[in-house]
Scaffold this motif. Structure first.
Motif, PDB file in Angstrom:
ATOM      1  N   THR A   1       0.828  -1.190   0.000  1.00  0.00           N
ATOM      2  CA  THR A   1       0.000   0.000   0.000  1.00  0.00           C
ATOM      3  C   THR A   1       0.872   1.253   0.000  1.00  0.00           C
ATOM      4  N   SER A   2       0.470   2.237  -0.771  1.00  0.00           N
ATOM      5  CA  SER A   2       1.212   3.503  -0.806  1.00  0.00           C
ATOM      6  C   SER A   2       0.783   4.363   0.376  1.00  0.00           C
ATOM      7  N   PHE A   3       1.738   4.756   1.200  1.00  0.00           N
ATOM      8  CA  PHE A   3       1.447   5.552   2.379  1.00  0.00           C
ATOM      9  C   PHE A   3       1.965   6.971   2.189  1.00  0.00           C
ATOM     10  N   GLY A   4       1.144   7.936   2.615  1.00  0.00           N
ATOM     11  CA  GLY A   4       1.534   9.331   2.538  1.00  0.00           C
ATOM     12  C   GLY A   4       2.223   9.788   3.803  1.00  0.00           C
ATOM     13  N   SER A   5       2.175  11.099   4.042  1.00  0.00           N
ATOM     14  CA  SER A   5       2.898  11.658   5.176  1.00  0.00           C
ATOM     15  C   SER A   5       1.968  12.293   6.202  1.00  0.00           C
ATOM     16  N   GLN A   6       0.730  11.826   6.262  1.00  0.00           N
ATOM     17  CA  GLN A   6      -0.194  12.278   7.294  1.00  0.00           C
ATOM     18  C   GLN A   6      -0.168  11.298   8.456  1.00  0.00           C
ATOM     19  N   VAL A   7      -0.621  11.756   9.616  1.00  0.00           N
ATOM     20  CA  VAL A   7      -0.546  10.900  10.801  1.00  0.00           C
ATOM     21  C   VAL A   7      -1.358   9.624  10.622  1.00  0.00           C
ATOM     22  N   ASP A   8      -2.488   9.694   9.910  1.00  0.00           N
ATOM     23  CA  ASP A   8      -3.288   8.483   9.672  1.00  0.00           C
ATOM     24  C   ASP A   8      -2.533   7.497   8.789  1.00  0.00           C
ATOM     25  N   ASP A   9      -1.737   8.016   7.834  1.00  0.00           N
ATOM     26  CA  ASP A   9      -0.925   7.139   6.979  1.00  0.00           C
ATOM     27  C   ASP A   9       0.135   6.412   7.809  1.00  0.00           C
ATOM     28  N   ILE A  10       0.772   7.143   8.733  1.00  0.00           N
ATOM     29  CA  ILE A  10       1.800   6.539   9.583  1.00  0.00           C
ATOM     30  C   ILE A  10       1.190   5.466  10.453  1.00  0.00           C
TER      31      ILE A  10
ATOM     32  N   LYS B   1       5.002  27.003  22.543  1.00  0.00           N
ATOM     33  CA  LYS B   1       6.079  27.734  21.880  1.00  0.00           C
ATOM     34  C   LYS B   1       7.281  27.858  22.819  1.00  0.00           C
ATOM     35  N   ARG B   2       8.472  27.547  22.297  1.00  0.00           N
ATOM     36  CA  ARG B   2       9.766  27.589  22.983  1.00  0.00           C
ATOM     37  C   ARG B   2      10.008  26.390  23.910  1.00  0.00           C
ATOM     38  N   ASP B   3       9.079  25.439  23.961  1.00  0.00           N
ATOM     39  CA  ASP B   3       9.323  24.201  24.729  1.00  0.00           C
ATOM     40  C   ASP B   3      10.360  23.341  24.012  1.00  0.00           C
ATOM     41  N   HIS B   4      11.222  22.676  24.797  1.00  0.00           N
ATOM     42  CA  HIS B   4      12.165  21.702  24.232  1.00  0.00           C
ATOM     43  C   HIS B   4      11.466  20.351  24.036  1.00  0.00           C
ATOM     44  N   ILE B   5      11.650  19.764  22.862  1.00  0.00           N
ATOM     45  CA  ILE B   5      11.179  18.399  22.613  1.00  0.00           C
ATOM     46  C   ILE B   5      12.271  17.416  23.016  1.00  0.00           C
ATOM     47  N   PHE B   6      13.506  17.717  22.669  1.00  0.00           N
ATOM     48  CA  PHE B   6      14.656  16.992  23.209  1.00  0.00           C
ATOM     49  C   PHE B   6      15.847  17.941  23.217  1.00  0.00           C
ATOM     50  N   MET B   7      16.901  17.547  23.967  1.00  0.00           N
ATOM     51  CA  MET B   7      18.053  18.416  24.138  1.00  0.00           C
ATOM     52  C   MET B   7      19.341  17.705  23.750  1.00  0.00           C
ATOM     53  N   GLU B   8      20.273  18.480  23.267  1.00  0.00           N
ATOM     54  CA  GLU B   8      21.595  17.969  22.888  1.00  0.00           C
ATOM     55  C   GLU B   8      22.233  17.220  24.055  1.00  0.00           C
ATOM     56  N   GLY B   9      22.767  16.015  23.775  1.00  0.00           N
ATOM     57  CA  GLY B   9      23.387  15.193  24.806  1.00  0.00           C
ATOM     58  C   GLY B   9      22.452  14.201  25.459  1.00  0.00           C
ATOM     59  N   GLN B  10      21.152  14.390  25.264  1.00  0.00           N
ATOM     60  CA  GLN B  10      20.155  13.482  25.839  1.00  0.00           C
ATOM     61  C   GLN B  10      20.116  12.175  25.042  1.00  0.00           C
ATOM     62  N   ARG B  11      19.842  11.053  25.716  1.00  0.00           N
ATOM     63  CA  ARG B  11      19.700   9.763  25.040  1.00  0.00           C
ATOM     64  C   ARG B  11      18.287   9.642  24.468  1.00  0.00           C
ATOM     65  N   PRO B  12      18.152   9.302  23.184  1.00  0.00           N
ATOM     66  CA  PRO B  12      16.811   9.207  22.592  1.00  0.00           C
ATOM     67  C   PRO B  12      16.042   7.998  23.113  1.00  0.00           C
ATOM     68  N   SER B  13      14.761   8.197  23.369  1.00  0.00           N
ATOM     69  CA  SER B  13      13.909   7.095  23.814  1.00  0.00           C
ATOM     70  C   SER B  13      12.666   6.951  22.943  1.00  0.00           C
ATOM     71  N   GLU B  14      12.500   7.852  21.953  1.00  0.00           N
ATOM     72  CA  GLU B  14      11.324   7.787  21.091  1.00  0.00           C
ATOM     73  C   GLU B  14      11.563   8.578  19.807  1.00  0.00           C
ATOM     74  N   LEU B  15      10.733   8.293  18.814  1.00  0.00           N
ATOM     75  CA  LEU B  15      10.755   8.986  17.530  1.00  0.00           C
ATOM     76  C   LEU B  15       9.562   9.935  17.496  1.00  0.00           C
ATOM     77  N   TYR B  16       9.750  11.122  16.890  1.00  0.00           N
ATOM     78  CA  TYR B  16       8.693  12.133  16.860  1.00  0.00           C
ATOM     79  C   TYR B  16       8.235  12.393  15.433  1.00  0.00           C
ATOM     80  N   PHE B  17       6.909  12.475  15.260  1.00  0.00           N
ATOM     81  CA  PHE B  17       6.310  12.803  13.973  1.00  0.00           C
ATOM     82  C   PHE B  17       5.447  14.041  14.176  1.00  0.00           C
ATOM     83  N   VAL B  18       5.731  15.106  13.422  1.00  0.00           N
ATOM     84  CA  VAL B  18       5.029  16.372  13.614  1.00  0.00           C
ATOM     85  C   VAL B  18       3.636  16.300  12.989  1.00  0.00           C
ATOM     86  N   ILE B  19       2.607  16.447  13.831  1.00  0.00           N
ATOM     87  CA  ILE B  19       1.224  16.453  13.353  1.00  0.00           C
ATOM     88  C   ILE B  19       0.811  17.864  12.956  1.00  0.00           C
ATOM     89  N   ARG B  20       1.175  18.840  13.787  1.00  0.00           N
ATOM     90  CA  ARG B  20       0.930  20.252  13.468  1.00  0.00           C
ATOM     91  C   ARG B  20       1.965  21.091  14.200  1.00  0.00           C
TER      92      ARG B  20
END
Length: 353
Positions: free
Chosen positions: A128-137, A164-183
């Motif tokens: 199936t061809s998947f797009g880049s919307q959250v429902d496709d993911i 606005k201005r919130d950190h999603i992750f910071m340099e040096g931090q160990r990643p624990s999840e992947l982020y997909f921008v919805i809006r």
């Protein structure tokens, strides 16, 4: 349109027999007498499936798989090895490199047809061809979770909101999840040597953030900040590892989505994703050892369960156990009832690169 199968086999009689059986069953068949010409035909014609001998002149079957698995046009093509050797080393090496199945010579026509049909069915499940919307993911992840070798996809993909201005992750931090921008909109940046901010990327709806550190299993080298109120879909690290390391077809299709089908980016991600199981196990052992040492725990053994370790590596428990046994035989580790003891950290670090 007929399904095309490429048969790469240097024995003319065996190649002819396989081609005849597949043609009688309705497949369009291409043949190649060696690995080099087989790769050329695969890249030119893009078959639906490859059946390939291991021992061949010019380029052996392992070399063919290595090339095709790292080319975006053929990375998700099902690949079946043919071998006259039923030795464990052949199976371990081939499956560790990402082969989808094996046929041990001699085999009968029904065994060949059933193996080909099974692999094509599994491949078709993800066509199936998947797009880049959250429902496709979500649809892609749900389909991947239906495959028998991906039963551990959690299905838990929460949404997170950032002001606005919130950190999603910071340099040096160990990643624990992947982020997909919805809006919203996100900026990534790092600080240069004189303390000035260097902007490294801008991400909007439909973009993934933070996948390279997850693939390389390294800390973030940049920080991500919301430039406006932003909502993201979160994919847990364990699910990400399962998607990119357990099933070659799923990995390739997921990487196409991550890279937005940009050839060079996709090629780079494929190279990272298709590190060998041996490299990933070594990297995980080094990471667990370092985490334990940082925590200043006096216990001299790594006591993480084999099941949890297999999930971190992104491989089957049997593959993990075989690799640990190899490291034990190479005197890099010792295995006890209480856990795993690291004997040669430097050796594991060299294997992991």
């Amino acid at each position: 349109m007929k399904t095309t199968v490429l048969v790469i086999e240097d024995n003319e009689e065996i190649c002819g027999n396989i081609a005849e059986i597949l043609q009688i069953s309705g497949y369009n068949v291409l043949t190649a007498p060696d690995g080099k010409s087989g790769v050329e035909k695969a890249l030119k014609h893009k078959p639906n499936l490859v059946v390939c001998d291991i021992m061949m002149p010019e380029l052996d079957g392992y070399g063919v798989l290595h090339v095709l698995a790292r080319h975006p046009d053929t990375a998700d093509t099902p690949f079946i090895f043919l071998t006259a050797k039923a030795e464990k080393s052949d199976f371990r090496k081939g499956m560790g490199m990402g082969a989808d199945d094996y046929l041990v010579k001699p085999f009968d026509g029904m065994e060949l047809l059933e193996t080909v049909a099974t692999r094509l069915r599994k491949s078709e499940h993800l066509k199936t061809s998947f797009g880049s919307q959250v429902d496709d993911i979500d649809a892609f992840l749900d389909k991947a979770g239906e495959l028998p070798d991906l039963p551990n996809i959690s299905g838990e993909r929460p949404r997170k909101s950032y002001k606005k201005r919130d950190h999603i992750f910071m340099e040096g931090q160990r990643p624990s999840e992947l982020y997909f921008v919805i809006r919203g909109e996100v900026k990534t940046s790092r600080m240069n040597y004189d303390g000035k901010e260097l902007v490294t990327g801008m991400f909007r709806e439909g973009n993934f953030i933070g996948y390279l550190p997850l693939l390389k299993d390294t800390p973030y080298t940049e920080s991500a900040v919301a430039l406006q109120d932003t909502e993201v879909r979160v994919i847990p690290k364990q699910d990400f590892q399962t998607l990119v390391h357990t099933n070659r077809e799923v990995a390739s299709r997921f990487i196409k989505i991550l890279s937005n089908n940009l050839f060079e980016t996709e090629k780079r991600l494929l190279e990272l994703a298709y590190q060998s199981v041996r490299q990933r196990v070594a990297s995980t052992l080094v990471y667990l050892y370092q985490q334990q040492r940082v925590a200043e725990r006096p216990i001299p053994l790594l006591t993480v369960s084999r099941k949890d370790m297999a999930a971190i590596v992104g491989t089957a428990l049997e593959s993990l156990n075989r690799t640990l046994a190899d490291f034990r035989d190479e005197h890099a580790i010792s295995l006890t009832e209480g856990g795993i003891k690291i004997l040669e950290l430097g050796k594991l670090e060299r294997i992991s690169h």
